[in-house]
Write a protein that holds these residues in place. Sequence first.
Motif, PDB file in Angstrom:
ATOM      1  N   VAL A   3       0.839  -1.193   0.000  1.00 18.83           N
ATOM      2  CA  VAL A   3       0.000   0.000   0.000  1.00 18.83           C
ATOM      3  C   VAL A   3       0.877   1.248   0.000  1.00 18.83           C
ATOM      4  CG1 VAL A   3      -1.705   1.297   1.348  1.00 18.83           C
ATOM      5  CG2 VAL A   3      -1.932  -1.187   1.088  1.00 18.83           C
ATOM      6  N   ASN A   4       0.507   2.220  -0.816  1.00 18.05           N
ATOM      7  CA  ASN A   4       1.188   3.512  -1.021  1.00 18.05           C
ATOM      8  C   ASN A   4       2.454   3.426  -1.865  1.00 18.05           C
ATOM      9  OD1 ASN A   4      -0.810   4.951   0.323  1.00 18.05           O
ATOM     10  ND2 ASN A   4       0.216   4.707   2.283  1.00 18.05           N
ATOM     11  N   ASP A   5       2.831   2.238  -2.360  1.00 18.71           N
ATOM     12  CA  ASP A   5       3.948   2.155  -3.308  1.00 18.71           C
ATOM     13  C   ASP A   5       3.580   2.927  -4.569  1.00 18.71           C
ATOM     14  OD1 ASP A   5       5.583   0.577  -1.765  1.00 18.71           O
ATOM     15  OD2 ASP A   5       5.318  -1.247  -2.974  1.00 18.71           O
ATOM     16  N   LYS A   6       4.556   3.614  -5.143  1.00 20.06           N
ATOM     17  CA  LYS A   6       4.372   4.298  -6.413  1.00 20.06           C
ATOM     18  C   LYS A   6       4.692   3.303  -7.517  1.00 20.06           C
ATOM     19  CE  LYS A   6       5.992   8.489  -6.676  1.00 20.06           C
ATOM     20  NZ  LYS A   6       6.885   9.661  -6.921  1.00 20.06           N
ATOM     21  N   VAL A   7       3.798   3.167  -8.499  1.00 21.96           N
ATOM     22  CA  VAL A   7       3.983   2.219  -9.595  1.00 21.96           C
ATOM     23  C   VAL A   7       3.742   2.912 -10.930  1.00 21.96           C
ATOM     24  CG1 VAL A   7       3.371   0.173  -8.237  1.00 21.96           C
ATOM     25  CG2 VAL A   7       1.586   1.397  -9.475  1.00 21.96           C
ATOM     26  N   SER A  36      -4.512   4.375  -7.614  1.00 22.28           N
ATOM     27  CA  SER A  36      -5.035   5.720  -7.772  1.00 22.28           C
ATOM     28  C   SER A  36      -3.935   6.587  -8.349  1.00 22.28           C
ATOM     29  CB  SER A  36      -5.478   6.269  -6.410  1.00 22.28           C
ATOM     30  OG  SER A  36      -5.906   7.610  -6.553  1.00 22.28           O
ATOM     31  N   ASP A  37      -4.306   7.655  -9.078  1.00 18.60           N
ATOM     32  CA  ASP A  37      -3.279   8.536  -9.621  1.00 18.60           C
ATOM     33  C   ASP A  37      -2.812   9.582  -8.614  1.00 18.60           C
ATOM     34  OD1 ASP A  37      -5.609   9.999  -9.751  1.00 18.60           O
ATOM     35  OD2 ASP A  37      -5.477  10.423 -11.884  1.00 18.60           O
ATOM     36  N   THR A  38      -3.442   9.618  -7.430  1.00 22.64           N
ATOM     37  CA  THR A  38      -2.978  10.436  -6.308  1.00 22.64           C
ATOM     38  C   THR A  38      -3.150   9.628  -5.034  1.00 22.64           C
ATOM     39  OG1 THR A  38      -5.138  11.451  -5.874  1.00 22.64           O
ATOM     40  CG2 THR A  38      -3.688  12.604  -7.428  1.00 22.64           C
ATOM     41  N   LEU A  39      -2.465  10.013  -3.977  1.00 28.12           N
ATOM     42  CA  LEU A  39      -2.590   9.267  -2.719  1.00 28.12           C
ATOM     43  C   LEU A  39      -4.013   9.307  -2.167  1.00 28.12           C
ATOM     44  CD1 LEU A  39       0.773  10.053  -0.923  1.00 28.12           C
ATOM     45  CD2 LEU A  39      -0.029   7.838  -1.745  1.00 28.12           C
ATOM     46  N   GLY A  40      -4.744  10.380  -2.399  1.00 24.89           N
ATOM     47  CA  GLY A  40      -6.104  10.480  -1.865  1.00 24.89           C
ATOM     48  C   GLY A  40      -7.189  10.395  -2.904  1.00 24.89           C
ATOM     49  N   GLY A  41      -6.841  10.038  -4.146  1.00 20.42           N
ATOM     50  CA  GLY A  41      -7.801  10.056  -5.248  1.00 20.42           C
ATOM     51  C   GLY A  41      -8.674   8.832  -5.342  1.00 20.42           C
ATOM     52  N   SER A  42      -9.563   8.867  -6.329  1.00 23.76           N
ATOM     53  CA  SER A  42     -10.451   7.728  -6.565  1.00 23.76           C
ATOM     54  C   SER A  42      -9.631   6.555  -7.100  1.00 23.76           C
ATOM     55  CB  SER A  42     -11.544   8.102  -7.553  1.00 23.76           C
ATOM     56  OG  SER A  42     -10.979   8.493  -8.778  1.00 23.76           O
ATOM     57  N   THR A  43     -10.163   5.368  -6.916  1.00 21.29           N
ATOM     58  CA  THR A  43      -9.392   4.162  -7.228  1.00 21.29           C
ATOM     59  C   THR A  43      -9.842   3.503  -8.524  1.00 21.29           C
ATOM     60  OG1 THR A  43     -10.856   2.776  -5.902  1.00 21.29           O
ATOM     61  CG2 THR A  43      -8.911   3.678  -4.808  1.00 21.29           C
ATOM     62  N   ALA A  48      -5.806  -9.667 -12.636  1.00 20.82           N
ATOM     63  CA  ALA A  48      -4.957 -10.341 -13.605  1.00 20.82           C
ATOM     64  C   ALA A  48      -5.590 -10.308 -14.998  1.00 20.82           C
ATOM     65  CB  ALA A  48      -4.693 -11.778 -13.170  1.00 20.82           C
ATOM     66  N   GLY A  49      -6.898 -10.318 -15.089  1.00 21.04           N
ATOM     67  CA  GLY A  49      -7.578 -10.313 -16.382  1.00 21.04           C
ATOM     68  C   GLY A  49      -7.705  -8.943 -17.029  1.00 21.04           C
ATOM     69  N   THR A  50      -7.466  -7.859 -16.289  1.00 19.91           N
ATOM     70  CA  THR A  50      -7.620  -6.518 -16.867  1.00 19.91           C
ATOM     71  C   THR A  50      -6.311  -5.914 -17.348  1.00 19.91           C
ATOM     72  OG1 THR A  50      -7.422  -5.406 -14.714  1.00 19.91           O
ATOM     73  CG2 THR A  50      -9.647  -5.976 -15.449  1.00 19.91           C
ATOM     74  N   VAL A  51      -5.184  -6.490 -16.950  1.00 21.27           N
ATOM     75  CA  VAL A  51      -3.875  -5.999 -17.372  1.00 21.27           C
ATOM     76  C   VAL A  51      -3.441  -6.829 -18.578  1.00 21.27           C
ATOM     77  CG1 VAL A  51      -1.478  -5.628 -16.707  1.00 21.27           C
ATOM     78  CG2 VAL A  51      -3.300  -5.312 -15.019  1.00 21.27           C
ATOM     79  N   PRO A  52      -3.221  -6.199 -19.734  1.00 21.96           N
ATOM     80  CA  PRO A  52      -2.865  -6.960 -20.934  1.00 21.96           C
ATOM     81  C   PRO A  52      -1.558  -7.741 -20.767  1.00 21.96           C
ATOM     82  CG  PRO A  52      -3.432  -4.692 -21.492  1.00 21.96           C
ATOM     83  CD  PRO A  52      -3.334  -4.764 -19.998  1.00 21.96           C
ATOM     84  N   ALA A  53      -1.493  -8.897 -21.410  1.00 22.49           N
ATOM     85  CA  ALA A  53      -0.270  -9.702 -21.397  1.00 22.49           C
ATOM     86  C   ALA A  53       0.881  -8.860 -21.933  1.00 22.49           C
ATOM     87  CB  ALA A  53      -0.458 -10.951 -22.249  1.00 22.49           C
ATOM     88  N   GLY A  54       2.024  -8.997 -21.336  1.00 27.49           N
ATOM     89  CA  GLY A  54       3.202  -8.256 -21.763  1.00 27.49           C
ATOM     90  C   GLY A  54       3.371  -6.910 -21.102  1.00 27.49           C
ATOM     91  N   THR A  55       2.381  -6.495 -20.316  1.00 24.96           N
ATOM     92  CA  THR A  55       2.489  -5.221 -19.607  1.00 24.96           C
ATOM     93  C   THR A  55       3.370  -5.395 -18.383  1.00 24.96           C
ATOM     94  OG1 THR A  55       0.332  -4.468 -20.353  1.00 24.96           O
ATOM     95  CG2 THR A  55       1.204  -3.427 -18.382  1.00 24.96           C
ATOM     96  N   ILE A  56       4.311  -4.491 -18.213  1.00 24.26           N
ATOM     97  CA  ILE A  56       5.195  -4.526 -17.053  1.00 24.26           C
ATOM     98  C   ILE A  56       4.730  -3.477 -16.059  1.00 24.26           C
ATOM     99  CG2 ILE A  56       7.558  -4.150 -16.230  1.00 24.26           C
ATOM    100  CD1 ILE A  56       8.504  -5.074 -19.009  1.00 24.26           C
ATOM    101  N   ILE A  57       4.544  -3.901 -14.825  1.00 21.33           N
ATOM    102  CA  ILE A  57       4.215  -3.004 -13.721  1.00 21.33           C
ATOM    103  C   ILE A  57       5.478  -2.901 -12.893  1.00 21.33           C
ATOM    104  CG2 ILE A  57       2.758  -2.615 -11.712  1.00 21.33           C
ATOM    105  CD1 ILE A  57       0.798  -4.677 -12.978  1.00 21.33           C
ATOM    106  N   TYR A  58       5.970  -1.700 -12.715  1.00 24.03           N
ATOM    107  CA  TYR A  58       7.170  -1.583 -11.895  1.00 24.03           C
ATOM    108  C   TYR A  58       6.955  -0.606 -10.763  1.00 24.03           C
ATOM    109  CZ  TYR A  58       8.163   2.182 -15.273  1.00 24.03           C
ATOM    110  OH  TYR A  58       8.085   3.272 -16.092  1.00 24.03           O
ATOM    111  N   SER A  59       7.542  -0.934  -9.639  1.00 20.81           N
ATOM    112  CA  SER A  59       7.397  -0.178  -8.397  1.00 20.81           C
ATOM    113  C   SER A  59       8.703   0.522  -8.100  1.00 20.81           C
ATOM    114  CB  SER A  59       7.050  -1.148  -7.264  1.00 20.81           C
ATOM    115  OG  SER A  59       7.012  -0.487  -6.032  1.00 20.81           O
ATOM    116  N   TYR A  60       8.623   1.775  -7.678  1.00 17.55           N
ATOM    117  CA  TYR A  60       9.826   2.544  -7.386  1.00 17.55           C
ATOM    118  C   TYR A  60       9.472   3.700  -6.470  1.00 17.55           C
ATOM    119  CZ  TYR A  60       7.966   6.177 -10.332  1.00 17.55           C
ATOM    120  OH  TYR A  60       7.160   7.156 -10.828  1.00 17.55           O
ATOM    121  N   ASP A  61      10.489   4.366  -5.944  1.00 17.53           N
ATOM    122  CA  ASP A  61      10.262   5.660  -5.304  1.00 17.53           C
ATOM    123  C   ASP A  61      11.298   6.621  -5.862  1.00 17.53           C
ATOM    124  OD1 ASP A  61      12.636   5.557  -3.699  1.00 17.53           O
ATOM    125  OD2 ASP A  61      11.564   4.377  -2.222  1.00 17.53           O
ATOM    126  N   ASP A  62      11.185   7.877  -5.542  1.00 17.92           N
ATOM    127  CA  ASP A  62      12.027   8.895  -6.166  1.00 17.92           C
ATOM    128  C   ASP A  62      13.488   8.820  -5.744  1.00 17.92           C
ATOM    129  OD1 ASP A  62       9.833   9.877  -7.523  1.00 17.92           O
ATOM    130  OD2 ASP A  62       9.308  11.251  -5.910  1.00 17.92           O
TER     131      ASP A  62
END
Length: 71
Positions: A3-7, A36-43, A48-62
Motif C-alpha cells: 500500500v502507497n507504493d508508487k507504480v 489511484s493517480d494520487t494518494l487520496g484520489g479515486s481508485t 490479472a484479467g484486466t492488465v494486458p499480457a506483456g504489460t510490465i508493472i514496476y514499483s519505485y520511489d524517487d
Amino acid sequence: MQVNDKVRFNNSFSSVVAETDYYVKSVLSPTLITISDTLGGSTKTLSAGTVPAGTIIYSYDDTASLRDIVY
C-alpha cells in the motif's frame, strides 16, 4: 507491492496511462489490487484479467532504484 507504493506501467490500457505515476491503494489478493493517480484520489481496480499480457508493472520511489517487476 505494498500500500502507497508508487507504480508505473509500460503500456496504456483501459483508463491507465503508460509511464504515469499511480499509487497502490490496496492489495486485495495476489491477482487483485486497487490503484489511484494520487494518494487520496479515486481508485481503479486491476485484476490479472484486466492488465494486458506483456504489460510490465514496476514499483519505485524517487530516491531508490527499481524494486519490483510483475509480468
